[in-house]
Scaffold this motif. Structure first.
Motif, PDB file in Angstrom:
ATOM      1  N   ARG A   1     -15.048  -5.404   8.394  1.00  0.00           N
ATOM      2  CA  ARG A   1     -13.840  -4.798   7.822  1.00  0.00           C
ATOM      3  C   ARG A   1     -14.191  -3.667   6.843  1.00  0.00           C
TER       4      ARG A   1
ATOM      5  N   ARG B   1     -11.789 -17.825  11.327  1.00  0.00           N
ATOM      6  CA  ARG B   1     -11.744 -16.702  10.378  1.00  0.00           C
ATOM      7  C   ARG B   1     -12.278 -17.142   9.009  1.00  0.00           C
TER       8      ARG B   1
ATOM      9  N   ASP C   1       4.672  -1.753   6.459  1.00  0.00           N
ATOM     10  CA  ASP C   1       3.358  -2.148   6.975  1.00  0.00           C
ATOM     11  C   ASP C   1       3.466  -2.463   8.467  1.00  0.00           C
ATOM     12  N   ALA C   2       2.675  -3.429   8.929  1.00  0.00           N
ATOM     13  CA  ALA C   2       2.673  -3.724  10.362  1.00  0.00           C
ATOM     14  C   ALA C   2       3.821  -4.666  10.713  1.00  0.00           C
TER      15      ALA C   2
ATOM     16  N   SER D   1     -10.101 -10.135   4.750  1.00  0.00           N
ATOM     17  CA  SER D   1      -9.001  -9.248   5.121  1.00  0.00           C
ATOM     18  C   SER D   1      -9.156  -7.973   4.305  1.00  0.00           C
ATOM     19  N   GLY D   2      -9.148  -6.834   5.000  1.00  0.00           N
ATOM     20  CA  GLY D   2      -9.418  -5.565   4.322  1.00  0.00           C
ATOM     21  C   GLY D   2      -8.516  -5.337   3.116  1.00  0.00           C
ATOM     22  N   SER D   3      -7.216  -5.547   3.311  1.00  0.00           N
ATOM     23  CA  SER D   3      -6.280  -5.273   2.219  1.00  0.00           C
ATOM     24  C   SER D   3      -6.420  -6.277   1.077  1.00  0.00           C
TER      25      SER D   3
ATOM     26  N   HIS E   1      -6.245  -2.764  13.989  1.00  0.00           N
ATOM     27  CA  HIS E   1      -7.296  -1.883  13.442  1.00  0.00           C
ATOM     28  C   HIS E   1      -8.246  -1.423  14.554  1.00  0.00           C
TER      29      HIS E   1
ATOM     30  N   ARG F   1      -7.927  -5.278  -2.334  1.00  0.00           N
ATOM     31  CA  ARG F   1      -7.105  -4.615  -3.368  1.00  0.00           C
ATOM     32  C   ARG F   1      -6.362  -5.610  -4.244  1.00  0.00           C
TER      33      ARG F   1
ATOM     34  N   ALA G   1       0.814  -1.214   0.000  1.00  0.00           N
ATOM     35  CA  ALA G   1       0.000   0.000   0.000  1.00  0.00           C
ATOM     36  C   ALA G   1       0.850   1.267   0.000  1.00  0.00           C
TER      37      ALA G   1
ATOM     38  N   SER H   1      -2.772  -7.414  12.424  1.00  0.00           N
ATOM     39  CA  SER H   1      -3.474  -6.231  11.905  1.00  0.00           C
ATOM     40  C   SER H   1      -4.909  -6.143  12.422  1.00  0.00           C
ATOM     41  N   THR H   2      -5.572  -7.295  12.499  1.00  0.00           N
ATOM     42  CA  THR H   2      -6.985  -7.260  12.903  1.00  0.00           C
ATOM     43  C   THR H   2      -7.135  -6.612  14.280  1.00  0.00           C
TER      44      THR H   2
ATOM     45  N   LYS I   1      -2.154   3.735   3.362  1.00  0.00           N
ATOM     46  CA  LYS I   1      -2.410   2.549   4.182  1.00  0.00           C
ATOM     47  C   LYS I   1      -3.820   2.510   4.758  1.00  0.00           C
ATOM     48  N   TYR I   2      -4.315   1.296   4.833  1.00  0.00           N
ATOM     49  CA  TYR I   2      -5.592   1.018   5.493  1.00  0.00           C
ATOM     50  C   TYR I   2      -5.285   0.737   6.968  1.00  0.00           C
TER      51      TYR I   2
HETATM   52  C1  DP6 Z   1      -0.598  -2.014   7.669  1.00  0.00           C
HETATM   53  O1  DP6 Z   1      -5.750  -6.091   5.667  1.00  0.00           O
HETATM   54  O2  DP6 Z   1      -3.934  -7.016   7.125  1.00  0.00           O
HETATM   55  O3  DP6 Z   1      -0.758  -3.608   5.896  1.00  0.00           O
HETATM   56  O4  DP6 Z   1      -8.440  -6.847   7.577  1.00  0.00           O
HETATM   57  O5  DP6 Z   1      -7.432  -7.473   9.740  1.00  0.00           O
HETATM   58  O6  DP6 Z   1      -6.681  -8.614   7.638  1.00  0.00           O
HETATM   59  P1  DP6 Z   1      -7.210  -7.349   8.276  1.00  0.00           P
HETATM   60  O7  DP6 Z   1      -6.081  -6.251   8.131  1.00  0.00           O
HETATM   61  P2  DP6 Z   1      -5.060  -6.056   6.958  1.00  0.00           P
HETATM   62  O8  DP6 Z   1      -4.521  -4.577   7.253  1.00  0.00           O
HETATM   63  C2  DP6 Z   1      -3.536  -4.035   6.467  1.00  0.00           C
HETATM   64  C3  DP6 Z   1      -2.696  -3.141   7.254  1.00  0.00           C
HETATM   65  C4  DP6 Z   1      -1.471  -2.584   6.560  1.00  0.00           C
HETATM   66  C5  DP6 Z   1      -1.798  -1.448   5.601  1.00  0.00           C
HETATM   67  C6  DP6 Z   1      -2.344  -1.816   4.235  1.00  0.00           C
HETATM   68  O9  DP6 Z   1      -1.969  -2.848   3.655  1.00  0.00           O
HETATM   69  O10 DP6 Z   1      -3.123  -1.015   3.715  1.00  0.00           O
END
Ligand code: DP6
Length: 334
Positions: A24, A70, A292-293, A146-148, A204, A151, A11, A200-201, A14-15
């Motif tokens: 999510r 999950r 990222d994380a 998973s949010g990312s 967030h 994409r 990313a 990440s979960t 970033k999300y």
């Molecule tokens: C820091 O998509 O890994 O990589 O939905 O809980 O699986 P979950 O979270 P995730 O969050 C991504 C966090 C990141 C930033 C990004 O990739 O946008």
């Protein structure tokens, strides 16, 4: 039976933070480049109970406990979403899932993005006789896992739009430009291969406790996301570098000031970032850093800078290097 293949993404915006954690649904838009590798392959089929077999680089791994939950949750939510499209019974009662991952564990390449985009593409392929889902619809199913992952459903440069409201389809991905638009590399410098302590979960869910969270959302919503999209469309690397580094550092600031604080960057990360800045100053290379994380540093650069960035990465002591470039996203394997 259906088989799909997919990859992680990196990313630029970033999300971090949801307005509805269970679905999510992100608070703000995000933007990434889908990578060409490493890949995950998933085969799904009808079954009596949920069965998951998984192997990572040839080593069998058991999926149990919260990992299994999950998957069960994603399948249940996918059914709920398909119900809103008038296909409540499109998916079988249960699924058998076979995952073959080529993603090295704990290197800072988001395997969940690859896995859940892949699963969503395989689900879409399994129900295709009933209805062909659009990429945006597939991205919604991926996001539920998973949010990312939303994409990685598409190739090239992809935005996850936060949308409005809290319905299951509120947030979806859109492709900004495909993988042929701009050849960018991601040279990944991995200082540590320890598993991260807070996923990440969980992260967030803490994001909004930072006093800097609201300002970051405001910056993304009012300018950063759009400026980053414009930079990609115009292939303006300097602008992309400026926006993405600003946002990555801002996200880590939010993480480090949340309650409890989350510190993902290590001394090694800061050292590598300092060296990249110095390299950029002396050689005027089109290269940007983003994290990222975890402590892993992603060095995204243009094709003409790749050789020098590769040499720089290899010279980082005690680090593992992985290389990828812009790729096509989740696809069905015939
Ligand atoms: C820091 O998509 O890994 O990589 O939905 O809980 O699986 P979950 O979270 P995730 O969050 C991504 C966090 C990141 C930033 C990004 O990739 O946008």
């Amino acid at each position: 039976m259906a088989t799909a293949i997919s990859t992680p993404n990196i990313a630029f915006i970033k999300y971090w933070g949801n307005r509805k954690n269970t679905l999510r649904i992100p608070v703000a838009d995000s933007l990434s480049m889908t990578l060409s590798e490493p890949s995950v392959e998933i085969t799904i089929d009808h079954a009596d109970t949920l069965k998951i077999q998984s192997s990572t680089i040839g080593e069998e791994r058991e999926i149990a406990g919260k990992h299994l939950d999950r998957f069960q949750k994603v399948i249940d939510l996918a059914k709920e979403y398909l119900g809103t499209l008038g296909m409540a019974d499109a998916l079988p009662g249960e699924l058998s899932i076979r995952i073959d991952s080529h993603i090295p564990p704990a290197v800072g390449l988001a395997s969940s993005a690859a896995v859940f985009s892949c699963l969503a593409r395989a689900i879409a392929a399994l129900i295709t006789e009933e209805k062909v889902l659009t990429d945006e619809q597939v991205s919604i199913i991926a996001r539920l896992g998973s949010g990312s992952a939303a994409r990685s459903v598409m190739g090239g440069f992809v935005a996850l739009r936060a949308g409005e409201g809290e319905s299951i389809d509120a947030a979806k991905a859109v492709q900004i430009a495909d993988e042929h638009h701009w050849l960018l590399h991601d040279i990944v410098v991995i200082p540590s291969r320890e598993e991260k302590k807070v996923g990440s979960t969980e992260g967030h869910a803490l994001a909004a406790t930072s006093p800097y969270f609201a300002a970051r959302i405001e910056a993304i919503t009012t300018r950063r996301q759009q400026e980053c999209i414009d930079a990609i469309l115009r292939k303006d690397f300097e602008k992309l570098q400026h926006m993405s580094e600003e946002d990555a550092l801002d996200m880590h600031h939010v993480m480090e000031t949340s309650n409890p604080p989350l510190k993902y960057l290590s001394q090694e990360t800061h050292h590598i970032v300092g060296e990249v800045k110095a390299l950029r100053e002396t050689k005027h290379l089109p290269v940007l850093f983003t994290m990222d994380a975890g402590p892993t540093v992603h060095l995204v650069c243009t094709d003409e800078a790749a050789e020098e960035v590769r040499a720089f990465a290899s010279a980082q002591k005690g680090c593992t290097i992985f290389e990828s470039q812009v790729g096509p996203g989740a696809r069905v394997k015939e």
